[in-house]
Design an enzyme around this catalytic site. Structure first.
Site, PDB file in Angstrom:
ATOM      1  N   ARG A 226      -8.746  30.643  20.225  1.00  0.00           N
ATOM      2  CA  ARG A 226      -7.349  30.872  19.779  1.00  0.00           C
ATOM      3  C   ARG A 226      -6.302  30.303  20.737  1.00  0.00           C
ATOM      4  NH1 ARG A 226      -9.549  35.975  18.240  1.00  0.00           N
ATOM      5  NH2 ARG A 226     -10.122  35.854  16.051  1.00  0.00           N
TER       6      ARG A 226
ATOM      7  N   GLU B 225       8.213   3.036  17.591  1.00  0.00           N
ATOM      8  CA  GLU B 225       8.728   4.407  17.747  1.00  0.00           C
ATOM      9  C   GLU B 225       9.913   4.437  18.730  1.00  0.00           C
ATOM     10  OE1 GLU B 225       7.798   6.777  15.753  1.00  0.00           O
ATOM     11  OE2 GLU B 225       5.618   6.881  15.483  1.00  0.00           O
TER      12      GLU B 225
ATOM     13  N   LYS C 215      13.460  12.696  22.626  1.00  0.00           N
ATOM     14  CA  LYS C 215      12.528  13.597  21.928  1.00  0.00           C
ATOM     15  C   LYS C 215      12.616  15.016  22.491  1.00  0.00           C
ATOM     16  CE  LYS C 215       8.255  14.239  19.624  1.00  0.00           C
ATOM     17  NZ  LYS C 215       7.029  13.669  19.090  1.00  0.00           N
TER      18      LYS C 215
ATOM     19  N   GLU D 138      10.428  22.181  13.555  1.00  0.00           N
ATOM     20  CA  GLU D 138      10.927  21.334  12.468  1.00  0.00           C
ATOM     21  C   GLU D 138      11.461  22.125  11.280  1.00  0.00           C
ATOM     22  OE1 GLU D 138       8.818  17.569  12.011  1.00  0.00           O
ATOM     23  OE2 GLU D 138       9.258  17.678   9.872  1.00  0.00           O
TER      24      GLU D 138
ATOM     25  N   ARG E 279      14.585  18.288  13.793  1.00  0.00           N
ATOM     26  CA  ARG E 279      13.382  17.565  14.233  1.00  0.00           C
ATOM     27  C   ARG E 279      12.869  16.608  13.157  1.00  0.00           C
ATOM     28  NH1 ARG E 279       8.114  19.481  17.754  1.00  0.00           N
ATOM     29  NH2 ARG E 279       7.057  17.470  17.568  1.00  0.00           N
TER      30      ARG E 279
ATOM     31  N   HIS F  33      -0.436   3.062  13.362  1.00  0.00           N
ATOM     32  CA  HIS F  33       0.618   4.004  12.982  1.00  0.00           C
ATOM     33  C   HIS F  33       2.011   3.380  13.192  1.00  0.00           C
ATOM     34  CE1 HIS F  33       2.767   7.761  12.445  1.00  0.00           C
ATOM     35  NE2 HIS F  33       3.351   7.593  13.617  1.00  0.00           N
TER      36      HIS F  33
ATOM     37  N   HIS G  48       8.507   7.531   8.194  1.00  0.00           N
ATOM     38  CA  HIS G  48       7.149   8.083   8.172  1.00  0.00           C
ATOM     39  C   HIS G  48       6.685   8.464   6.763  1.00  0.00           C
ATOM     40  CE1 HIS G  48       7.739   8.037  12.461  1.00  0.00           C
ATOM     41  NE2 HIS G  48       6.584   8.629  12.714  1.00  0.00           N
TER      42      HIS G  48
ATOM     43  N   LYS H 197       3.213  18.582  18.516  1.00  0.00           N
ATOM     44  CA  LYS H 197       2.572  18.428  17.205  1.00  0.00           C
ATOM     45  C   LYS H 197       1.149  17.960  17.444  1.00  0.00           C
ATOM     46  CE  LYS H 197       6.231  17.469  13.912  1.00  0.00           C
ATOM     47  NZ  LYS H 197       6.802  16.474  12.975  1.00  0.00           N
TER      48      LYS H 197
ATOM     49  N   HIS I 183       3.296   6.921   6.318  1.00  0.00           N
ATOM     50  CA  HIS I 183       2.056   7.694   6.146  1.00  0.00           C
ATOM     51  C   HIS I 183       1.353   7.298   4.856  1.00  0.00           C
ATOM     52  CE1 HIS I 183       3.300  11.210   9.049  1.00  0.00           C
ATOM     53  NE2 HIS I 183       2.837  10.156   9.678  1.00  0.00           N
TER      54      HIS I 183
ATOM     55  N   ASN J 161      11.005  11.723  11.767  1.00  0.00           N
ATOM     56  CA  ASN J 161      10.112  11.160  10.748  1.00  0.00           C
ATOM     57  C   ASN J 161      10.730   9.995   9.994  1.00  0.00           C
ATOM     58  OD1 ASN J 161       7.851  12.957  11.037  1.00  0.00           O
ATOM     59  ND2 ASN J 161       9.215  14.542  10.286  1.00  0.00           N
TER      60      ASN J 161
HETATM   61  P1  NAD Z   1      -4.632   5.282  19.354  1.00  0.00           P
HETATM   62  O1  NAD Z   1      -4.724   6.590  19.980  1.00  0.00           O
HETATM   63  O2  NAD Z   1      -5.600   4.927  18.281  1.00  0.00           O
HETATM   64  O3  NAD Z   1      -4.681   4.158  20.501  1.00  0.00           O
HETATM   65  C1  NAD Z   1      -4.620   2.817  20.141  1.00  0.00           C
HETATM   66  C2  NAD Z   1      -5.798   2.026  20.716  1.00  0.00           C
HETATM   67  O4  NAD Z   1      -5.556   1.764  22.094  1.00  0.00           O
HETATM   68  C3  NAD Z   1      -7.128   2.731  20.651  1.00  0.00           C
HETATM   69  O5  NAD Z   1      -8.136   1.794  20.370  1.00  0.00           O
HETATM   70  C4  NAD Z   1      -7.292   3.280  22.066  1.00  0.00           C
HETATM   71  O6  NAD Z   1      -8.611   3.507  22.420  1.00  0.00           O
HETATM   72  C5  NAD Z   1      -6.689   2.170  22.859  1.00  0.00           C
HETATM   73  N1  NAD Z   1      -6.155   2.527  24.168  1.00  0.00           N
HETATM   74  C6  NAD Z   1      -5.529   3.664  24.529  1.00  0.00           C
HETATM   75  N2  NAD Z   1      -5.031   3.545  25.759  1.00  0.00           N
HETATM   76  C7  NAD Z   1      -5.361   2.315  26.215  1.00  0.00           C
HETATM   77  C8  NAD Z   1      -5.121   1.604  27.415  1.00  0.00           C
HETATM   78  N3  NAD Z   1      -4.373   2.128  28.378  1.00  0.00           N
HETATM   79  N4  NAD Z   1      -5.635   0.364  27.531  1.00  0.00           N
HETATM   80  C9  NAD Z   1      -6.349  -0.192  26.528  1.00  0.00           C
HETATM   81  N5  NAD Z   1      -6.580   0.420  25.362  1.00  0.00           N
HETATM   82  C10 NAD Z   1      -6.092   1.664  25.195  1.00  0.00           C
HETATM   83  O7  NAD Z   1      -3.191   5.046  18.698  1.00  0.00           O
HETATM   84  P2  NAD Z   1      -1.726   5.451  19.170  1.00  0.00           P
HETATM   85  O8  NAD Z   1      -0.844   4.426  18.620  1.00  0.00           O
HETATM   86  O9  NAD Z   1      -1.674   5.783  20.605  1.00  0.00           O
HETATM   87  O10 NAD Z   1      -1.465   6.829  18.399  1.00  0.00           O
HETATM   88  C11 NAD Z   1      -1.403   6.871  17.005  1.00  0.00           C
HETATM   89  C12 NAD Z   1      -1.647   8.291  16.554  1.00  0.00           C
HETATM   90  O11 NAD Z   1      -0.631   9.135  17.065  1.00  0.00           O
HETATM   91  C13 NAD Z   1      -1.638   8.442  15.057  1.00  0.00           C
HETATM   92  O12 NAD Z   1      -2.727   9.226  14.654  1.00  0.00           O
HETATM   93  C14 NAD Z   1      -0.338   9.169  14.781  1.00  0.00           C
HETATM   94  O13 NAD Z   1      -0.385   9.957  13.628  1.00  0.00           O
HETATM   95  C15 NAD Z   1      -0.187   9.989  16.019  1.00  0.00           C
HETATM   96  N6  NAD Z   1       1.196  10.389  16.325  1.00  0.00           N
HETATM   97  C16 NAD Z   1       1.412  11.694  16.612  1.00  0.00           C
HETATM   98  C17 NAD Z   1       2.684  12.119  16.933  1.00  0.00           C
HETATM   99  C18 NAD Z   1       2.911  13.546  17.347  1.00  0.00           C
HETATM  100  O14 NAD Z   1       4.067  13.947  17.466  1.00  0.00           O
HETATM  101  N7  NAD Z   1       1.875  14.306  17.595  1.00  0.00           N
HETATM  102  C19 NAD Z   1       3.740  11.199  16.971  1.00  0.00           C
HETATM  103  C20 NAD Z   1       3.475   9.879  16.668  1.00  0.00           C
HETATM  104  C21 NAD Z   1       2.189   9.477  16.344  1.00  0.00           C
HETATM  105  N1  GLY Z   2       6.548  12.414  15.622  1.00  0.00           N
HETATM  106  C1  GLY Z   2       7.367  13.375  14.942  1.00  0.00           C
HETATM  107  C2  GLY Z   2       7.576  14.624  15.706  1.00  0.00           C
HETATM  108  O1  GLY Z   2       7.070  14.813  16.787  1.00  0.00           O
HETATM  109  O2  GLY Z   2       8.258  15.486  15.237  1.00  0.00           O
END
Ligand code: NAD
Ligand code: GLY
Length: 359
Positions: free
Chosen positions: A118, A182, A224, A234, A238, A262, A245, A140, A249, A242
């Site tokens: 939990r 972003e 942010k 949100e 907040r 993404h 998005h 998130k 999405h 998006n």
């Molecule tokens: P990712 O985590 O898939 O990373 C992209 C690629 O880069 C992967 O192949 C990873 O292994 C590689 N990588 C990571 N760090 C590296 C480094 N330093 N050197 C070389 N390679 C490296 O993608 P991302 O763009 O980081 O994240 C996308 C995800 O984040 C999506 O699932 C999206 O929905 C999510 N997201 C979440 C929020 C949130 O608020 N939680 C906000 C925006 C996006």
């Molecule tokens: N990436 C959208 C949020 O964190 O609210």
């Protein structure tokens, strides 16, 4: 090193930003209140940075979970890999989870931390630009479902976020550009000065000039942190994070997770949102062109995949967390530097954008 505080009362936490700060153990250890620590990373990031992080944590009972790499693995089933490791190691409720990787690792691990017994404390070490400017901040967490992106998850804040800009040296150009999408978003939704700065300094950013990277990470995290402090879960402002998005999405889900990054889907989606904003009389043609231009300059796609038809878009967008009573709602732009709260639009206007923009 710079420090930005996410102000959330007793759940407040620092974001540390600097060059080479992964070699400063106290940034991690001061936030670890247990002997047990699990690092969750993936098969790409582990060979690059796992040893460096492990070196700082030699005094702990350390477990490592290495997940497969890719958006397609951001699913409920992958979480069992983490739970199996935690249970096999008999980790208690005060164990700390460290997420080492991009947004996929951060989102999965944060959700696993929220669920295990939990809730156990967790720390984010984001290693992509996208994760450093967005996903590691704000709490998130979650995974995808076959029918919708990020549909299963929780709001769960980390204890700290440690952003070492030097890890971006190993990131490929396509991933860097996805992060820039972003960054541009913050300028578009609430910070015209920042947007103008990005326009003027895009070449330096793409060439990975360290000072420019640190600047955009700090500005993005500050934007942010301000929004999250005002509206953690949100219920209002907040939602402007998006922008793009709702369309984005749908592109990710409709094309198969991992086909578009993404940030790429967000770039296309933001151009679609800009087009829709113009149709509502909010943006001028010149503003829409300026928005499309900056994404193109960053090397990002700006047109939706042709195989994704308007009706498919509408169907996919009907699974979106901003929807109310089944109505699709969008974050649109009143002007560059100012976003609307979620709004519903006439289906005819939406279909104009879906059928005409980029087709
Ligand atoms: P990712 O985590 O898939 O990373 C992209 C690629 O880069 C992967 O192949 C990873 O292994 C590689 N990588 C990571 N760090 C590296 C480094 N330093 N050197 C070389 N390679 C490296 O993608 P991302 O763009 O980081 O994240 C996308 C995800 O984040 C999506 O699932 C999206 O929905 C999510 N997201 C979440 C929020 C949130 O608020 N939680 C906000 C925006 C996006
Ligand atoms: N990436 C959208 C949020 O964190 O609210």
């Amino acid at each position: 090193m710079n420090e930005i505080q996410v102000q959330l009362g007793e759940r407040s936490y620092p974001i540390y930003i600097g060059a080479g700060i992964l070699s400063q153990p106290e940034l991690l250890t001061q936030h670890i209140k247990s002997k047990q620590v699990v690092i969750v990373t993936n098969e790409t990031v582990a060979p690059l940075y796992l040893d460096k992080v492990k070196q700082q944590l030699q005094q702990y009972q350390l477990e490592v979970v290495i997940l497969p790499d890719g958006e397609q693995f951001k699913s409920l089933s992958i979480m069992d890999t983490i739970f199996d490791a935690l249970l096999q190691a008999r980790f208690s409720r005060n164990a700390t989870l460290i997420a080492l990787g991009g947004g996929v690792i951060g989102d999965i691990s944060g959700f696993a931390a929220a669920c295990y017994q939990r809730g156990i404390p967790f720390i984010q070490i984001p290693t992509t630009l996208l994760a450093q400017v967005d996903s590691s901040v704000g709490g998130k967490t979650g995974v995808n479902h076959a029918l919708g992106k990020n549909m299963i998850g929780a709001f769960y804040q980390p204890q700290a976020v440690v952003i070492d800009v030097t890890v971006l040296e190993t990131l490929d150009d396509r991933q860097l550009a996805a992060g820039v999408a972003e960054v541009i978003k913050y300028g578009l939704i609430r910070d015209i000065e920042f947007f103008t700065w990005i326009e003027a300094n895009l070449e330096k950013i793409l060439a990975r000039d360290q000072a420019s990277l640190i600047y955009i990470i700090e500005k993005s995290c500050q934007n942010k942190a301000d929004i999250v402090a005002e509206d953690e879960k949100e219920s209002g402002i907040r939602a402007i994070l998006n922008l793009g998005h709702t369309f984005g999405h749908a592109i990710e889900t409709g094309s198969g997770y991992g086909t578009y990054l993404h940030g790429e889907a967000v770039a296309i989606g933001t151009c679609q949102a800009a087009d829709l904003s113009r149709r509502l009389g909010w943006l001028t043609d010149a503003e829409v062109e300026r928005i499309i231009h900056i994404f193109k300059q960053a090397g990002l796609p700006v047109e939706p995949p042709t195989e994704l038809l308007a009706e498919t878009f509408v169907d996919l967008m009907s699974v979106d967390k901003k929807n109310v009573d089944g109505d699709i709602r969008f974050i649109l732009l009143e002007k560059i530097g100012s976003a609307s709260l979620p709004v519903g639009v006439e289906k005819a206007q939406l279909l104009e954008t879906l059928n005409e923009y980029g087709r």
